[in-house]
Design an enzyme around this catalytic site. Structure first.
Site: not given
Length: 468
Positions: A64, A67, A295, A406
């Protein structure tokens, strides 16, 4: 002699201070903390250090952390004023609901659209327009065994309530199970699973399994350990059109709107229509805040297709969306993803590959331009919110509240990318952590090796960031 003694004491103190300062420079924890065979890519740069790196040009599954690329490309290409627009339109006796891929669209929003249109009957057909996107609704490299759960819901222009439905399973005293779905959820859930003791489950190598069908039918089989309370479950919608049709039938009934024709699917949409009502999503930064902090894969994948549609002036897809992300970031942020492999915008695909260098270049651009981008505030904060609120290595001091980043997790993959805050709360030190092929054996400590590794890494980064 006394002067010599003073000099020695001073010189020793100077060495001690120098060594202490050196220890507070960013350094990487020993890979011996992690199981043999684990592959690690690291980068770090504090204000007072040179760039440190390890395996920085190798390709890793981003999970993720991908992203971040999707979010930055969206900000650049779509702009902060961008909103998804869903419209209710009329042509002749037909009414068309034109979906735009809005991942935040809810049943309540559509109910309000119908009210705002002020229609009491539909003399023709109700047409569901799906033309905003084309191509695969599931990304190449998505594992087959997770396609029934909500974090891997298909990416469709037709999205209502996240295309995610609720259900639950109960264990019965006779060893059987029973399934439950609320009346307002238009799916069919059955079960042949048996309830067993934990010992029986282990001896029989029997887990709860889910199978799905294209008609939104779900079946549970295998074993479930006996429990006092029901096990809540969330299912990814497999057929967005059938799901939306059932939702619309209920909404029409609730508002006493009579439909003379049928509900039909259109891949091309109607032209020369009259707009009766429209719904706008929240602006892009609100969508990105949710996407990054929680997420949310559905938001990321739909945004990827929207970026492709906007950039190439055609229906959006995973193919043109990921290509658009590469082109946008290379031109505007000098982030070269030419050798990266992008199959989606969420990081769910096991085929995705990026390098620590590429993530670092992205962070460097964000940090240098955040006064215009206002991007960093959208990311989770360690031990405070989003996916970092309960991360084992970050929920307690000194790491709690000191990192904005993140995360990204897949099977055997544990990633992080972001910034360490200085004593004024300003993002300062940049870092990338990509860990894959992580297969821990029996752990003699109560703390997993990946948590020990991260604690050592981030505590040192924090010391290096606040040093004077």
């Amino acid at each position: 002699m006394r002067l010599l003694t003073v000099f020695i004491i001073f010189f020793s103190s100077l060495i001690s201070v120098t060594v202490q300062a050196a220890l507070e420079k960013p350094h990487f924890p020993s890979s011996d903390i992690l199981p043999a065979g684990t592959r690690v890519g690291l980068m770090a740069k504090s204000p007072s250090s040179t760039l440190l790196y390890q395996n920085n040009d190798q390709l890793f599954p981003p999970a993720s952390t991908l992203k971040l690329f999707t979010a930055l490309a969206a900000k650049i290409e779509l702009g902060d004023d961008y909103r998804y627009i869903t419209t209710l339109e009329q042509k002749g006796q037909d009414i068309m609901l034109r979906f735009s891929g809005d991942p935040s669209l809810t049943s309540t929003d559509i109910a309000q659209l119908l009210k705002n249109a002020k229609i009491s009957q539909i003399k023709g057909n109700l047409i569901i327009d799906n033309s905003a996107y084309t191509g695969y609704e599931k990304g190449v490299g998505w594992p087959w065994d997770i396609l029934g759960v909500c974090y891997s819901t298909p990416s469709s222009a037709i999205t209502i309530d996240g295309n995610c439905v609720m259900g639950s399973i109960y264990t019965n005293a006779d060893g059987s199970t029973r399934a439950f779905v609320p009346d307002f959820q238009p799916i069919d859930l059955t079960t042949s699973a048996v309830s067993v003791s934990r010992k029986q489950q282990k001896e029989q190598y029997c887990d709860l399994e889910l199978s799905t069908s294209p008609s939104n039918q779900y079946h549970l089989s295998g074993c479930l350990v006996k429990r006092e309370q029901p096990l809540p479950l969330n299912f990814a919608v497999q057929n967005a059109f059938l799901y939306a049709s059932s939702k619309l039938e209920h909404l029409l009934k609730d508002q006493n709107i009579r439909l003379a024709g049928t509900i039909k699917l259109s891949q091309n949409g109607l032209t020369n229509t009259k707009v009766l009502a429209k719904h706008q999503s929240e602006p892009l930064p609100v969508l990105l805040d949710h996407m990054l902090k929680d997420s949310d894969n559905s938001y990321a994948n739909n945004l990827t297709k929207t970026i492709g549609a906007h950039y190439f002036k055609q229906a959006g897809s995973f193919a043109n969306g990921t290509q658009a992300i590469k082109a946008i970031l290379k031109k505007n942020a000098k982030v070269d993803l030419s050798n990266a492999i992008l199959e989606d915008g969420s990081g769910l695909s096991r085929n995705n590959r990026v390098s620590p260098n590429q993530i670092y270049d992205l962070l460097k651009f964000i940090k240098a331009n955040d006064h215009k981008l206002d991007f960093i505030r959208l990311m989770p904060t360690s031990g405070i919110d989003g996916t970092l609120e309960y991360r084992s290595s970050m929920r307690k001091p000194p790491v709690q509240g000191q990192i904005v980043a993140k995360s990204g997790s897949l099977f055997a993959t544990h990633n992080m990318a972001g910034f360490v805050l200085n004593e004024k709360g300003v993002p300062t030190t940049m870092f990338v952590q990509l860990v894959t092929d992580y297969f821990p054996g029996k752990n003699t400590s109560n703390i997993p090796p990946i948590t020990q590794f991260e604690q050592a890494f981030y505590q040192n980064l924090i010391k290096a960031t606040v040093e004077k």
